[in-house]
Scaffold this active site. Sequence first.
Site, mmCIF file in Angstrom:
data_model
loop_
_atom_site.group_PDB
_atom_site.id
_atom_site.type_symbol
_atom_site.label_atom_id
_atom_site.label_comp_id
_atom_site.label_asym_id
_atom_site.label_seq_id
_atom_site.Cartn_x
_atom_site.Cartn_y
_atom_site.Cartn_z
ATOM 1 N N TYR A 107 -32.683 15.761 13.052
ATOM 2 C CA TYR A 107 -33.632 14.812 13.655
ATOM 3 C C TYR A 107 -33.151 13.369 13.417
ATOM 4 O O TYR A 107 -33.096 12.561 14.351
ATOM 5 C CB TYR A 107 -35.027 15.036 13.052
ATOM 6 C CG TYR A 107 -36.065 14.063 13.576
ATOM 7 C CD1 TYR A 107 -36.684 14.274 14.801
ATOM 8 C CD2 TYR A 107 -36.411 12.932 12.841
ATOM 9 C CE1 TYR A 107 -37.627 13.367 15.293
ATOM 10 C CE2 TYR A 107 -37.350 12.026 13.316
ATOM 11 C CZ TYR A 107 -37.958 12.250 14.546
ATOM 12 O OH TYR A 107 -38.873 11.353 15.015
HETATM 13 N N1 LIG Z 1 -45.505 11.087 15.749
HETATM 14 C C1 LIG Z 1 -44.713 10.443 14.902
HETATM 15 O O1 LIG Z 1 -45.059 10.238 13.724
HETATM 16 C C2 LIG Z 1 -43.374 9.918 15.371
HETATM 17 C C3 LIG Z 1 -42.675 9.038 14.548
HETATM 18 C C4 LIG Z 1 -41.452 8.539 14.965
HETATM 19 C C5 LIG Z 1 -40.923 8.925 16.180
HETATM 20 N N2 LIG Z 1 -41.607 9.790 16.959
HETATM 21 C C6 LIG Z 1 -41.009 10.138 18.250
HETATM 22 O O2 LIG Z 1 -41.893 9.793 19.282
HETATM 23 C C7 LIG Z 1 -41.644 10.625 20.424
HETATM 24 C C8 LIG Z 1 -42.962 11.239 20.883
HETATM 25 O O3 LIG Z 1 -43.396 12.101 19.855
HETATM 26 P P1 LIG Z 1 -44.929 12.457 19.580
HETATM 27 O O4 LIG Z 1 -45.153 12.332 18.140
HETATM 28 O O5 LIG Z 1 -45.784 11.752 20.542
HETATM 29 O O6 LIG Z 1 -44.867 14.036 19.862
HETATM 30 P P2 LIG Z 1 -45.675 14.984 20.828
HETATM 31 O O7 LIG Z 1 -45.240 16.363 20.463
HETATM 32 O O8 LIG Z 1 -47.134 14.668 20.778
HETATM 33 O O9 LIG Z 1 -45.108 14.589 22.268
HETATM 34 C C9 LIG Z 1 -43.832 14.943 22.674
HETATM 35 C C10 LIG Z 1 -43.903 15.412 24.121
HETATM 36 O O10 LIG Z 1 -42.559 15.713 24.543
HETATM 37 C C11 LIG Z 1 -42.622 16.892 25.338
HETATM 38 N N3 LIG Z 1 -41.320 17.565 25.324
HETATM 39 C C12 LIG Z 1 -40.735 18.188 24.278
HETATM 40 N N4 LIG Z 1 -39.571 18.728 24.661
HETATM 41 C C13 LIG Z 1 -39.416 18.437 25.983
HETATM 42 C C14 LIG Z 1 -38.402 18.716 26.946
HETATM 43 N N5 LIG Z 1 -37.326 19.446 26.619
HETATM 44 N N6 LIG Z 1 -38.567 18.250 28.202
HETATM 45 C C15 LIG Z 1 -39.673 17.540 28.542
HETATM 46 N N7 LIG Z 1 -40.669 17.249 27.672
HETATM 47 C C16 LIG Z 1 -40.527 17.695 26.410
HETATM 48 C C17 LIG Z 1 -43.713 17.742 24.692
HETATM 49 O O11 LIG Z 1 -44.205 18.723 25.581
HETATM 50 C C18 LIG Z 1 -44.742 16.681 24.319
HETATM 51 O O12 LIG Z 1 -45.686 16.493 25.352
HETATM 52 C C19 LIG Z 1 -40.616 11.664 19.967
HETATM 53 O O13 LIG Z 1 -39.332 11.260 20.379
HETATM 54 C C20 LIG Z 1 -40.724 11.605 18.459
HETATM 55 O O14 LIG Z 1 -39.530 11.990 17.832
HETATM 56 C C21 LIG Z 1 -42.822 10.294 16.597
#
Ligand SMILES: NC(=O)c1ccc[n+]([C@@H]2O[C@H](COP(=O)([O-])OP(=O)(O)OC[C@H]3O[C@@H](n4cnc5c(N)ncnc54)[C@H](O)[C@@H]3O)[C@@H](O)[C@H]2O)c1
Length: 243
Positions: A146
């Site tokens: 990651y």
């Molecule tokens: N939530 C946190 O604490 C956090 C912190 C830092 C970074 N992030 C990053 O933020 C971004 C959003 O994450 P989130 O926390 O909102 O997660 P989430 O799981 O709520 O949303 C991610 C979305 O991406 C979609 N997805 C996954 N694989 C896919 C694919 N192959 N094709 C199309 N869609 C796909 C999922 O269906 C989901 O709707 C990610 O890149 C995550 O790494 C999140």
Amino acid sequence: MNFEKKVIIISGASSGIGFGCAKELLDAGAFVFGIDLNESVCEHTNYKHIIADVRDEKNIINAIDLIDGVHKKIDGLVNCAGINSCKKPFYDMEKDEWDKVLSINLTGTFLLSKYASKKMIGQKSGKIVNISCIRTKIFKKNMAEYSASKGGIVALTSSMAMDLAPYNIQVNSVAPGLTYTSEIKRIFEKHPELETEYTNLMPQHRLAQPEDIAKPILFLLSDNSDYITGQTIFVDGGISIAK
Ligand SMILES: NC(=O)c1ccc[n+]([C@@H]2O[C@H](COP(=O)([O-])OP(=O)(O)OC[C@H]3O[C@@H](n4cnc5c(N)ncnc54)[C@H](O)[C@@H]3O)[C@@H](O)[C@H]2O)c1
């Protein structure tokens, strides 16, 4: 910020930060195209949802053609689709587990940016916002694939910014800290002590809501950021400068 008549694509729009961005952009008047593996609950008249896998080049080409066919322009792209680590030390990680995270988080961002930017190059304007993570600065055990994918996003963002600068296209990334999304909420329901522990670590004594991350993304999609490119902005409540 006014996004009246702006056409913005968001991958990962069905939940979490991507869903938060879609809501903020729709409130600001944008036409939003969400791309996600899953259905969306968003029913706004200016929202169109496309089921697609960001790893699948044909899916992406078709999605971009469809979007371009409707409005004949793409003003912005937010690469929000992503998954978390398989939570193993790298030496126990299978290659498939490594590949899965890299292919969604990094290659997915490359593919969508590649085909969206071809349209933006033609119109000589555009904004791309990628999503990195605090885990490129503050490291934790069992997250190697990651962190590598999100470190790749930092480098990809600056490299894309260089390639696209002659075409008046700005590329930046946002690196969120821990944000209340469905997976994080599930973990905290099981382990409430973790929520207290992480909250106490935060200089502002609170974790992020999706809108805390969405608002800086909107800034980077707006004309207000026209002279910013190739940067990663940490949106983490100050945790990365706390030590
Ligand atoms: N939530 C946190 O604490 C956090 C912190 C830092 C970074 N992030 C990053 O933020 C971004 C959003 O994450 P989130 O926390 O909102 O997660 P989430 O799981 O709520 O949303 C991610 C979305 O991406 C979609 N997805 C996954 N694989 C896919 C694919 N192959 N094709 C199309 N869609 C796909 C999922 O269906 C989901 O709707 C990610 O890149 C995550 O790494 C999140």
